[in-house]
Design an enzyme around this catalytic site. Structure first.
Site, PDB file in Angstrom:
ATOM      1  NE  ARG A  54       1.300   4.562   1.860  1.00  0.00           N
ATOM      2  CZ  ARG A  54       1.652   3.497   2.578  1.00  0.00           C
ATOM      3  NH1 ARG A  54       2.490   2.603   2.058  1.00  0.00           N
ATOM      4  NH2 ARG A  54       1.185   3.313   3.788  1.00  0.00           N
ATOM      5  N   GLY A 347      -4.583   1.136   4.133  1.00  0.00           N
ATOM      6  CA  GLY A 347      -4.570   0.906   2.699  1.00  0.00           C
ATOM      7  C   GLY A 347      -5.836   0.251   2.174  1.00  0.00           C
ATOM      8  N   GLY A 370      -0.827   1.521   9.728  1.00  0.00           N
ATOM      9  CA  GLY A 370      -0.248   1.322  11.056  1.00  0.00           C
ATOM     10  C   GLY A 370       0.185   2.637  11.695  1.00  0.00           C
TER      11      GLY A 370
HETATM   12  C1  3PG Z   1       2.846   0.488   5.089  1.00  0.00           C
HETATM   13  O1  3PG Z   1       2.554   0.337   3.905  1.00  0.00           O
HETATM   14  O2  3PG Z   1       2.153   0.071   6.015  1.00  0.00           O
HETATM   15  C2  3PG Z   1       4.079   1.284   5.409  1.00  0.00           C
HETATM   16  O3  3PG Z   1       4.756   1.628   4.247  1.00  0.00           O
HETATM   17  C3  3PG Z   1       4.966   0.519   6.368  1.00  0.00           C
HETATM   18  O4  3PG Z   1       5.327  -0.704   5.824  1.00  0.00           O
HETATM   19  P1  3PG Z   1       5.704  -1.900   6.801  1.00  0.00           P
HETATM   20  O5  3PG Z   1       4.428  -2.263   7.525  1.00  0.00           O
HETATM   21  O6  3PG Z   1       6.246  -2.991   5.950  1.00  0.00           O
HETATM   22  O7  3PG Z   1       6.734  -1.352   7.772  1.00  0.00           O
HETATM   23 MG    MG Z   2       1.693  -2.017   7.291  1.00  0.00          MG
END
Ligand code: 3PG
Ligand code: MG
Length: 397
Positions: A54, A347, A370
């Site tokens: 990222r 991820g 997400g």
């Molecule tokens: C992620 O890694 O999914 C994004 O950076 C969003 O993070 P979060 O799900 O804690 O909002």
């Molecule tokens: Mg997330």
């Protein structure tokens, strides 16, 4: 590799891009990036960035701004520190790595150390934008969150979508607008409740949707199978049954599974303990299904091989334990070997590709998990809507 999908330029309609910003020379620009990256303990015992994907993905926008003479300040969240400072979520290791990838960019402290970030508190937005002349959102992975740093600044400053955000929107928008058929999706991961909406949206577009990971057990239960002690979301069984009906045979479920005996432990980076057996699709009482079996992996690999467009989101099993990694590896290999244009998000899928050295062999790797699912489901995100309302957006606000 670029056969199979036409990035949908229409998905960018109304979004201000970097070119829509006023002159930047000598100006101060705030860039919201998503540098929420995994950390580990480095050689010296201090926390360090484990995967800088990222950070590298944010570099083109940051460099573009620096080249135009802007003074650039980046801001990110890291983890979920619940609105108060927490040394475990200090961005210092991220700042250090960012300084190597793109020297000359300042990085603010973790945005989520202030409760105003997640609450989208206008007073926090005011403090955040104070002293800046322009705002750029390049935080695709966080743009599904209506948080202060994502939705607040475009109402106060000339704003733009960064290069990464724009590319993500084009590619994922292309999957929504009209992917080349056959279009196969492989969806895994744990939480079925998070994925019901996107599965329904995908069923309007795909020829095949293969389900793996823990979410498969709720689908298997909906088909009347025994799932033993596998993860099951009982309140989602009905929703899964409805999806199976709607799909008319286009949803592929595991026909065999790799299961762990009662009392066995899952390993992390090394095999855990307990007996492992091929079963299925019914799972004996007390056993836990933790990967798709070889027959299922072969079926899913064939679906991928026959497709011209592939979307893969979420692992097929608990691949951190090598005993349950084969299903995810088979899908990753099929995605890399196939002739389809492939889009991989989430991820864990990206980590699996990296581990297998296959990340360079897919068409597009999304920085969002997400966010990519929400964009596929709804065709829009809170962060994009906010940018379209900026005063400098094309067409005016
Ligand atoms: C992620 O890694 O999914 C994004 O950076 C969003 O993070 P979060 O799900 O804690 O909002
Ligand atoms: Mg997330």
């Amino acid at each position: 590799m670029d056969v199979g999908v036409s990035p949908d330029a229409g998905a960018l309609a109304g979004l201000p891009l970097l070119e829509d910003l006023p002159a930047l020379d000598g100006r101060r620009v705030l860039v919201r990036v998503d540098l929420n990256v995994p950390l580990h303990h480095g050689a010296d015992g201090a926390p360090a960035v484990r995967d800088d994907f990222r950070i590298r993905a944010a570099a083109p926008t940051l460099s573009w701004l620096l080249e135009r003479g802007a003074s650039v300040t980046a801001a990110t969240h890291l983890g979920r520190p619940q609105g108060k400072p927490d040394p475990r979520y200090d961005v210092a290791p991220v700042r250090a790595r960012l300084g190597q990838v793109v020297p000359g960019v300042a990085l603010l402290d973790n945005l989520r150390f202030d409760p105003g970030e997640e609450a989208n508190d206008p007073a926090f937005v005011d403090r955040l934008v104070a002293g800046f002349d322009a705002y750029v959102n390049d935080a695709f992975g966080a743009s599904h969150r209506a948080h202060a740093s994502i939705v607040g600044p475009p109402a106060r400053l000339p704003s733009a979508a960064g290069r990464l955000l724009a590319r993500e929107v084009e590619v994922l928008g292309g999957l929504r607008a009209g992917a080349v058929r056959p279009f196969a999706a492989v969806v895994g991961g744990a939480k079925v409740a998070d994925k019901v909406g996107v599965v329904r949206a995908l069923l309007e577009r795909v020829d095949h949707l293969a389900v793996g990971g823990a979410m498969a057990f709720t689908f298997l239960a909906a088909r009347g199978h025994d799932v033993g002690d596998s993860l099951l979301e009982a309140d989602q069984i009905e929703a899964c049954a409805a999806l199976l009906d709607e799909a008319g045979g286009r949803i592929a479920l595991p026909t065999d599974l790799v299961a762990l005996a009662p009392g066995g432990m899952v390993g992390d980076g090394a095999p855990g303990t307990g007996e492992v057996r091929m079963v299925g699709p019914d799972i004996p009482a007390g056993w836990r299904g933790l990967d798709i079996g070889p027959e299922t992996a072969g079926t899913y690999a064939d679906l991928v091989a026959g497709a011209r467009t592939v979307l893969w989101n979420g692992p097929m099993g608990v691949f951190e334990d090598p005993r349950f990694a084969a299903g995810t590896a088979a899908v990753a290999q099929a995605v890399a070997d196939g002739r389809a244009f492939s889009v991989v998000g989430g991820g864990d899928s990206v980590a699996a590709l990296d581990r297998l050295g296959l990340a360079g062999r897919v068409g597009f790797v999304s920085t969002g998990g997400g966010a990519s699912l929400e964009l596929l489901e709804h065709g829009d995100l809170p962060g994009l809507a906010a940018l379209r309302h900026a005063s400098n957006a094309p067409g005016g606000a």
